[in-house]
Design a protein around this motif. Structure first.
Motif, PDB file in Angstrom:
ATOM      1  N   UNK A   1       0.835  -1.209   0.000  1.00 59.41           N
ATOM      2  CA  UNK A   1       0.000   0.000   0.000  1.00 59.41           C
ATOM      3  C   UNK A   1       0.867   1.255   0.000  1.00 59.41           C
ATOM      4  N   UNK A   2       1.949   1.243   0.751  1.00 62.63           N
ATOM      5  CA  UNK A   2       2.874   2.368   0.751  1.00 62.63           C
ATOM      6  C   UNK A   2       3.492   2.585  -0.623  1.00 62.63           C
ATOM      7  N   UNK A   3       3.871   1.491  -1.272  1.00 66.91           N
ATOM      8  CA  UNK A   3       4.414   1.596  -2.633  1.00 66.91           C
ATOM      9  C   UNK A   3       3.367   2.121  -3.606  1.00 66.91           C
ATOM     10  N   UNK A   4       2.110   1.703  -3.428  1.00 70.14           N
ATOM     11  CA  UNK A   4       1.035   2.194  -4.302  1.00 70.14           C
ATOM     12  C   UNK A   4       0.794   3.692  -4.106  1.00 70.14           C
ATOM     13  N   UNK A   5       0.862   4.150  -2.869  1.00 70.75           N
ATOM     14  CA  UNK A   5       0.711   5.584  -2.605  1.00 70.75           C
ATOM     15  C   UNK A   5       1.803   6.363  -3.348  1.00 70.75           C
ATOM     16  N   UNK A   6       3.041   5.885  -3.237  1.00 72.51           N
ATOM     17  CA  UNK A   6       4.149   6.575  -3.905  1.00 72.51           C
ATOM     18  C   UNK A   6       4.065   6.440  -5.423  1.00 72.51           C
ATOM     19  N   UNK A   7       3.652   5.281  -5.908  1.00 67.17           N
ATOM     20  CA  UNK A   7       3.509   5.097  -7.355  1.00 67.17           C
ATOM     21  C   UNK A   7       2.451   6.054  -7.895  1.00 67.17           C
ATOM     22  N   UNK A   8       1.336   6.169  -7.209  1.00 66.25           N
ATOM     23  CA  UNK A   8       0.302   7.112  -7.631  1.00 66.25           C
ATOM     24  C   UNK A   8       0.848   8.534  -7.664  1.00 66.25           C
ATOM     25  N   UNK A   9       1.576   8.880  -6.608  1.00 70.00           N
ATOM     26  CA  UNK A   9       2.133  10.229  -6.541  1.00 70.00           C
ATOM     27  C   UNK A   9       3.073  10.498  -7.718  1.00 70.00           C
ATOM     28  N   UNK A  10       4.010   9.593  -7.951  1.00 67.41           N
ATOM     29  CA  UNK A  10       5.021   9.829  -8.990  1.00 67.41           C
ATOM     30  C   UNK A  10       4.500   9.635 -10.411  1.00 67.41           C
ATOM     31  N   UNK A  11       3.534   8.736 -10.589  1.00 67.05           N
ATOM     32  CA  UNK A  11       3.045   8.462 -11.944  1.00 67.05           C
ATOM     33  C   UNK A  11       1.895   9.369 -12.366  1.00 67.05           C
ATOM     34  N   UNK A  12       1.088   9.826 -11.409  1.00 61.94           N
ATOM     35  CA  UNK A  12      -0.102  10.599 -11.770  1.00 61.94           C
ATOM     36  C   UNK A  12      -0.125  12.003 -11.172  1.00 61.94           C
ATOM     37  N   UNK A  13       0.040  12.069  -9.865  1.00 58.73           N
ATOM     38  CA  UNK A  13      -0.115  13.353  -9.189  1.00 58.73           C
ATOM     39  C   UNK A  13       0.987  14.346  -9.555  1.00 58.73           C
ATOM     40  N   UNK A  14       2.230  13.940  -9.457  1.00 60.77           N
ATOM     41  CA  UNK A  14       3.337  14.849  -9.740  1.00 60.77           C
ATOM     42  C   UNK A  14       3.361  15.304 -11.200  1.00 60.77           C
ATOM     43  N   UNK A  15       3.180  14.415 -12.177  1.00 60.98           N
ATOM     44  CA  UNK A  15       3.142  14.894 -13.567  1.00 60.98           C
ATOM     45  C   UNK A  15       1.980  15.859 -13.821  1.00 60.98           C
ATOM     46  N   UNK A  16       0.831  15.604 -13.196  1.00 58.79           N
ATOM     47  CA  UNK A  16      -0.318  16.496 -13.356  1.00 58.79           C
ATOM     48  C   UNK A  16      -0.002  17.870 -12.777  1.00 58.79           C
ATOM     49  N   UNK A  17       0.640  17.896 -11.628  1.00 58.92           N
ATOM     50  CA  UNK A  17       1.016  19.171 -11.013  1.00 58.92           C
ATOM     51  C   UNK A  17       2.028  19.920 -11.873  1.00 58.92           C
ATOM     52  N   UNK A  18       2.931  19.186 -12.497  1.00 56.45           N
ATOM     53  CA  UNK A  18       3.962  19.823 -13.335  1.00 56.45           C
ATOM     54  C   UNK A  18       3.336  20.492 -14.558  1.00 56.45           C
ATOM     55  N   UNK A  19       2.262  19.884 -15.096  1.00 55.14           N
ATOM     56  CA  UNK A  19       1.630  20.472 -16.285  1.00 55.14           C
ATOM     57  C   UNK A  19       0.669  21.594 -15.937  1.00 55.14           C
ATOM     58  N   UNK A  20       0.207  21.637 -14.679  1.00 56.65           N
ATOM     59  CA  UNK A  20      -0.729  22.699 -14.295  1.00 56.65           C
ATOM     60  C   UNK A  20      -0.034  23.868 -13.621  1.00 56.65           C
ATOM     61  N   UNK A  21       1.255  23.767 -13.382  1.00 52.90           N
ATOM     62  CA  UNK A  21       1.998  24.868 -12.772  1.00 52.90           C
ATOM     63  C   UNK A  21       2.138  25.995 -13.783  1.00 52.90           C
ATOM     64  N   UNK A  22       1.790  27.205 -13.398  1.00 56.44           N
ATOM     65  CA  UNK A  22       2.005  28.322 -14.323  1.00 56.44           C
ATOM     66  C   UNK A  22       3.490  28.556 -14.525  1.00 56.44           C
ATOM     67  N   UNK A  23       3.849  28.791 -15.756  1.00 53.75           N
ATOM     68  CA  UNK A  23       5.257  29.035 -16.034  1.00 53.75           C
ATOM     69  C   UNK A  23       5.664  30.368 -15.446  1.00 53.75           C
ATOM     70  N   UNK A  24       6.804  30.367 -14.806  1.00 53.46           N
ATOM     71  CA  UNK A  24       7.276  31.594 -14.192  1.00 53.46           C
ATOM     72  C   UNK A  24       7.931  32.457 -15.274  1.00 53.46           C
ATOM     73  N   UNK A  25       7.665  33.737 -15.195  1.00 54.94           N
ATOM     74  CA  UNK A  25       8.258  34.661 -16.167  1.00 54.94           C
ATOM     75  C   UNK A  25       9.750  34.752 -15.900  1.00 54.94           C
ATOM     76  N   UNK A  26      10.489  34.794 -16.958  1.00 51.66           N
ATOM     77  CA  UNK A  26      11.943  34.925 -16.834  1.00 51.66           C
ATOM     78  C   UNK A  26      12.261  36.331 -16.317  1.00 51.66           C
ATOM     79  N   UNK A  27      13.189  36.390 -15.406  1.00 52.72           N
ATOM     80  CA  UNK A  27      13.596  37.696 -14.878  1.00 52.72           C
ATOM     81  C   UNK A  27      14.818  38.158 -15.637  1.00 52.72           C
ATOM     82  N   UNK A  28      14.870  39.457 -15.915  1.00 51.82           N
ATOM     83  CA  UNK A  28      16.020  39.959 -16.690  1.00 51.82           C
ATOM     84  C   UNK A  28      17.311  39.919 -15.928  1.00 51.82           C
TER      85      UNK A  28
END
Length: 121
Positions: free
Chosen positions: A94-121
């Motif tokens: 169950x612990x491995x499943x929690x981490x697998x869900x996080x790394x396979x689904x949750x984290x990639x989803x968060x990475x695509x929904x994060x607003x891109x930060x504007x580059x600073x000069x």
């Protein structure tokens, strides 16, 4: 609290190694309770929550395994080739499943929904 958690965890595992049943068993509750509190406190941070839930499940599995050895049902067959200590695989998995869900689904989803930060000069 996290540092105290490590002390309890180490006392539990040293007790297991030395077959000090009363101390090992008595360390289960504080170790597991503090792990649960840490998971609760980090529930708003998905990554931290996933890892802390995996730790709660790990301590649960580890504690069950210790108890199975202390009371000598670790080698007792439950079904087929499955012994008492093999049941510790349930919370481990169950612990491995929690981490697998996080790394396979949750984290990639968060990475695509994060607003891109504007580059600073």
């Amino acid at each position: 609290m996290e540092n105290l958690h490590i002390v309890f965890w180490l006392l539990k595992d040293v007790s297991w190694c030395m077959v000090w049943k009363p101390l090992g068993i008595s360390m289960i509750f504080p170790t597991l309770a503090i792990a649960a509190v840490i998971a609760w406190r980090t529930r708003h941070l998905k990554s931290e929550l996933a890892h802390n839930l995996a730790i709660v499940l790990w301590i649960s599995a580890n504690s069950y395994w210790m108890i199975s050895e202390f009371f000598h049902f670790d080698e007792v067959r439950v079904a087929g080739l499955i012994t008492g200590k093999h049941l510790a695989l349930i919370p481990f998995a169950l612990g491995l499943l929690v981490l697998a869900y996080h790394y396979l689904f949750q984290q990639p989803r968060e990475a695509t929904t994060q607003p891109e930060q504007a580059a600073t000069p």
